[in-house]
Design a protein around this motif. Structure first.
Motif, PDB file in Angstrom:
ATOM      1  N   ARG A 253       0.816  -1.216   0.000  1.00  0.00           N
ATOM      2  CA  ARG A 253       0.000   0.000   0.000  1.00  0.00           C
ATOM      3  C   ARG A 253       0.849   1.265   0.000  1.00  0.00           C
ATOM      4  NH1 ARG A 253      -3.794  -1.664   4.951  1.00  0.00           N
ATOM      5  NH2 ARG A 253      -1.704  -2.212   5.704  1.00  0.00           N
ATOM      6  N   ILE A 256       0.627   3.295  -3.177  1.00  0.00           N
ATOM      7  CA  ILE A 256      -0.570   4.048  -3.558  1.00  0.00           C
ATOM      8  C   ILE A 256      -0.243   5.536  -3.552  1.00  0.00           C
ATOM      9  CG2 ILE A 256      -2.954   4.593  -2.969  1.00  0.00           C
ATOM     10  CD1 ILE A 256      -3.088   1.855  -1.558  1.00  0.00           C
ATOM     11  N   ALA A 261      -5.361   7.112  -5.913  1.00  0.00           N
ATOM     12  CA  ALA A 261      -6.536   7.252  -5.052  1.00  0.00           C
ATOM     13  C   ALA A 261      -7.630   8.048  -5.757  1.00  0.00           C
ATOM     14  CB  ALA A 261      -6.155   7.922  -3.738  1.00  0.00           C
ATOM     15  N   SER A 266      -6.604   2.151  -6.169  1.00  0.00           N
ATOM     16  CA  SER A 266      -5.681   1.798  -5.093  1.00  0.00           C
ATOM     17  C   SER A 266      -5.467   0.297  -4.994  1.00  0.00           C
ATOM     18  CB  SER A 266      -6.210   2.318  -3.748  1.00  0.00           C
ATOM     19  OG  SER A 266      -7.342   1.569  -3.331  1.00  0.00           O
ATOM     20  N   ALA A 296      -4.621  -4.279   0.391  1.00  0.00           N
ATOM     21  CA  ALA A 296      -4.566  -4.238  -1.073  1.00  0.00           C
ATOM     22  C   ALA A 296      -4.621  -5.667  -1.603  1.00  0.00           C
ATOM     23  CB  ALA A 296      -3.290  -3.541  -1.532  1.00  0.00           C
ATOM     24  N   PRO A 300      -1.556  -1.875  -6.833  1.00  0.00           N
ATOM     25  CA  PRO A 300      -2.066  -0.520  -7.055  1.00  0.00           C
ATOM     26  C   PRO A 300      -1.853  -0.062  -8.493  1.00  0.00           C
ATOM     27  CG  PRO A 300      -0.925  -0.628  -4.957  1.00  0.00           C
ATOM     28  CD  PRO A 300      -0.693  -1.952  -5.632  1.00  0.00           C
ATOM     29  N   ASP A 310     -11.156   5.563  -1.254  1.00  0.00           N
ATOM     30  CA  ASP A 310     -10.045   6.079  -2.044  1.00  0.00           C
ATOM     31  C   ASP A 310     -10.057   7.602  -2.079  1.00  0.00           C
ATOM     32  OD1 ASP A 310      -9.122   3.554  -2.494  1.00  0.00           O
ATOM     33  OD2 ASP A 310      -9.208   3.652  -4.679  1.00  0.00           O
TER      34      ASP A 310
END
Length: 473
Positions: A253, A256, A261, A266, A296, A300, A310
């Motif tokens: 993550r 991201i 986002a 994401s 996740a 991503p 998000d």
């Protein structure tokens, strides 16, 4: 001749069966009772927040809403199972000695306090309190004083007399032509900064705010654009959440970015459809404790999934900017003085949905994009921000002709434009119950449609946009 089990075996089997059934039935029954109780708590939160926001935000604008009107519009035809519960719940609108709304209470269980939505003034509106919170712990002095009602000066010049085709399209927006059972409350058409057409349902006018629902996501993208214009942020910045960082580089993550986002890419999971954030919206859970916990399950940037979380994550990425320049102050830079960006009970902006705005203010949002991010001679958004938010690059939604950019929907997808009569550069903010802001740069047009469409009905904004554009030829 039929054989029979020995009585001792039969008795043992029967006892075993009886022992197992009540446990299963009891567990199922307990879960059903738990879910029914939760639904009542959410329904009460929904009702408390809408009665608070619709009433107090209207009064701050110099308009008014009655409980009867709110029950007929905002509290009718909502999501299941809340729709079967919400209108029966007893409520009380508590006002301060000044007459200003203090809070709204909605009773939902005999053994629990009423659900509470508290009004904190014209800058942040109402917040839903956590389930179980009592009204006597509210700080009644925390609401900011009411400012003088603004004169409501408009930026639009007076357009030419609307054509018969424009009047017909405007009227059709209210009669179900664009969706059987749809319920339009306002239509505004701006061309070349001139007010070309305007119409409201009975009980609504240009000072009446409504919840924007997911049009707030496009407002959130605009605030992100302001932060990028400050040169303190880039859309390529990773969103570094502390508990993600605790795993070092091992947590995927950490990849991201703000861009991913905003584009709903994401790759994170949530346990309901992405546009359901009931614990935040109606349950009183804070944004901070809710949005970062989801794992996740895709790399991503590889999969599109519409998700409130998000957008809230993108807003969290610029939280230091919003602590220095409040969201309310920023949105007023573009003349949206009748817009309220509400927060959770801990002050976190619920910028995926919980914004109240007028049709006129939403038209100003569209005008900012028509003017390529410049307002009164000041550059508010980066020079390429309009192209950025309306570029449907990356993973796209499936099962629809719409594309998705960065916080805005697009009429074109990477493979082309399926909407006859609508230019390729058109893009739109879209929200639940029929909230739309359509921006058409090549025609210098903004179209706003507000509604309170009930679940199961839908306003065809593409057809309406096509007809409006044809009427403006």
């Amino acid at each position: 001749m039929k054989t029979r089990l020995p009585s001792i075996i039969a008795s043992a089997l029967a006892a075993s069966l009886l022992a197992s059934l009540p446990a299963t039935a009891s567990a199922q029954s307990a879960q059903e009772r738990l879910e029914a109780r939760y639904d009542r708590a959410l329904a009460a939160g929904y009702k408390a927040l809408f009665l608070c926001s619709a009433t107090a935000n209207a009064e701050a604008n110099g308009a008014s809403r009655t409980p009867e009107s709110i029950h007929a519009w905002e509290l009718t035809g909502i999501q299941s199972p809340l729709d079967d519960i919400v209108r029966e719940l007893e409520y009380n609108i508590v006002r301060r000695p000044s007459g200003q709304v203090g809070h709204v209470e909605v009773k939902w269980a005999d053994d629990m306090p009423p659900r509470i939505a508290a009004y904190y003034g014209p800058l942040t509106g109402c917040s839903i309190m956590p389930v179980g919170m009592k009204a006597d712990v509210l700080n009644s002095s925390s609401a900011s004083p009411m400012p003088p009602v603004s004169a409501g000066e408009r930026i639009w010049t007076k357009g030419e007399t609307a054509s018969a085709a424009m009047l017909a399209a405007g009227d059709a927006a209210f009669d179900g032509t664009y969706g059987e059972g749809s319920r339009t409350t306002a239509v505004l058409v701006i061309k070349d900064r001139a007010l070309t057409h305007e119409k409201y349902a009975q009980g609504f006018d240009r000072r009446t705010p409504q919840r924007t629902w997911s049009v707030a996501k496009s407002i959130a993208a605009t605030l992100v654009g302001m932060a990028v214009q400050s040169r303190e942020y880039s859309v390529d910045d990773p969103i570094l959440i502390q508990n993600w960082l605790s795993g070092g580089d091992t947590d995927p993550r950490n990849a991201i970015t703000i861009d991913l986002a905003l584009r709903m890419a994401s790759g994170r999971y949530s346990d309901t459809a992405g546009n359901r954030t009931d614990p935040i919206y109606w349950g009183g859970t804070s944004v901070a404790e809710s949005i970062s916990k989801w794992p996740a399950i895709h790399k991503p940037g590889t999969v599109y999934r519409y998700a409130n979380n998000d957008t809230l994550l993108a807003v969290k990425a610029i939280e230091q900017y919003l602590e220095y320049y409040s969201a309310s102050a920023l949105i007023r830079k573009v003349g949206m003085n009748d817009t309220v960006i509400e927060t959770d009970s801990r002050g976190g902006y619920v910028l995926s949905s919980q914004v109240w705005s007028t049709a006129d203010d939403l038209a100003k949002l569209g005008q900012l994009y028509l003017d390529n991010g410049v307002w009164d001679g000041e550059r508010i958004l980066p020079e390429n921000w309009r192209e950025y938010v309306s570029d449907p690059k990356g993973p796209q939604p499936q099962g629809t002709d719409w594309g998705y950019g960065a916080g805005w929907w697009t009429f074109s997808r990477p493979e082309g434009n399926a909407f006859d009569g609508i230019p390729d550069d058109a893009f739109a903010a879209r929200g639940n119950r029929g909230q739309y802001v359509v921006v058409v740069p090549s025609r210098n047009v903004v179209i706003v449609r507000r509604g309170e469409d009930m679940v199961g009905t839908r306003f065809d904004i593409a057809a309406f946009t096509r007809d409006v554009l044809a009427a403006l030829d």
